[in-house]
Design a protein around this motif. Structure first.
Motif, PDB file in Angstrom:
ATOM      1  N   GLY A  38       0.817  -1.211   0.000  1.00 56.16           N
ATOM      2  CA  GLY A  38       0.000   0.000   0.000  1.00 56.16           C
ATOM      3  C   GLY A  38       0.849   1.258   0.000  1.00 56.16           C
ATOM      4  N   GLU A  39       1.892   1.260   0.819  1.00 54.76           N
ATOM      5  CA  GLU A  39       2.798   2.410   0.865  1.00 54.76           C
ATOM      6  C   GLU A  39       3.496   2.621  -0.480  1.00 54.76           C
ATOM      7  OE1 GLU A  39       3.554   4.785   3.161  1.00 54.76           O
ATOM      8  OE2 GLU A  39       1.880   4.013   4.337  1.00 54.76           O
ATOM      9  N   LEU A  45       1.750   6.446  -7.062  1.00 54.62           N
ATOM     10  CA  LEU A  45       0.654   7.283  -7.558  1.00 54.62           C
ATOM     11  C   LEU A  45       0.901   8.756  -7.248  1.00 54.62           C
ATOM     12  CD1 LEU A  45      -2.418   5.059  -6.649  1.00 54.62           C
ATOM     13  CD2 LEU A  45      -1.472   5.483  -8.928  1.00 54.62           C
ATOM     14  N   ASN A  46       1.421   9.042  -6.069  1.00 49.87           N
ATOM     15  CA  ASN A  46       1.700  10.417  -5.683  1.00 49.87           C
ATOM     16  C   ASN A  46       2.776  11.023  -6.581  1.00 49.87           C
ATOM     17  OD1 ASN A  46       1.082  12.571  -3.923  1.00 49.87           O
ATOM     18  ND2 ASN A  46       2.975  12.192  -2.791  1.00 49.87           N
ATOM     19  N   ASP A  47       3.826  10.246  -6.876  1.00 52.74           N
ATOM     20  CA  ASP A  47       4.884  10.725  -7.774  1.00 52.74           C
ATOM     21  C   ASP A  47       4.325  10.990  -9.167  1.00 52.74           C
ATOM     22  OD1 ASP A  47       6.634  10.459  -5.673  1.00 52.74           O
ATOM     23  OD2 ASP A  47       7.633   8.663  -6.467  1.00 52.74           O
ATOM     24  N   ARG A  48       3.476  10.091  -9.648  1.00 53.48           N
ATOM     25  CA  ARG A  48       2.891  10.261 -10.981  1.00 53.48           C
ATOM     26  C   ARG A  48       2.011  11.510 -11.013  1.00 53.48           C
ATOM     27  NH1 ARG A  48      -0.353   5.324 -12.776  1.00 53.48           N
ATOM     28  NH2 ARG A  48       1.737   4.454 -12.876  1.00 53.48           N
ATOM     29  N   GLN A  49       1.219  11.719  -9.965  1.00 56.03           N
ATOM     30  CA  GLN A  49       0.350  12.896  -9.921  1.00 56.03           C
ATOM     31  C   GLN A  49       1.188  14.169  -9.876  1.00 56.03           C
ATOM     32  OE1 GLN A  49      -2.176  13.202  -6.475  1.00 56.03           O
ATOM     33  NE2 GLN A  49      -3.641  14.475  -7.561  1.00 56.03           N
TER      34      GLN A  49
END
Length: 70
Positions: A38-39, A45-49
């Motif tokens: 999960g981490e 996902l955070n890096d991609r966003q």
């Protein structure tokens, strides 16, 4: 992905604990694995966003075809 070998080792450890009938160990390993996965997914996902946001928030000077090079 650099995490793949670790992921497969975690899967093998969980399966081995299940095979031995060690419910507590299998549960603890599965919980740790899910938490870590999960981490990792959150960071990815955070890096991609963040990268997508950076692409869409260029300054007007960067986007202008008549921008002055400095």
């Amino acid at each position: 992905s650099p995490d793949c070998p670790r992921v497969w080792r975690e899967h093998a450890a969980i399966a081995e604990a299940v095979r031995r009938g060690d419910e507590d160990e299998a549960g603890a390993l599965a919980f740790q694995h899910a938490d870590r996965a999960g981490e990792t997914t959150y960071r990815r996902l955070n890096d991609r966003q963040a990268a997508q946001f950076a692409e869409t928030t260029r300054s007007p000077e960067e986007e202008s075809p008549h921008a002055i090079e400095r």
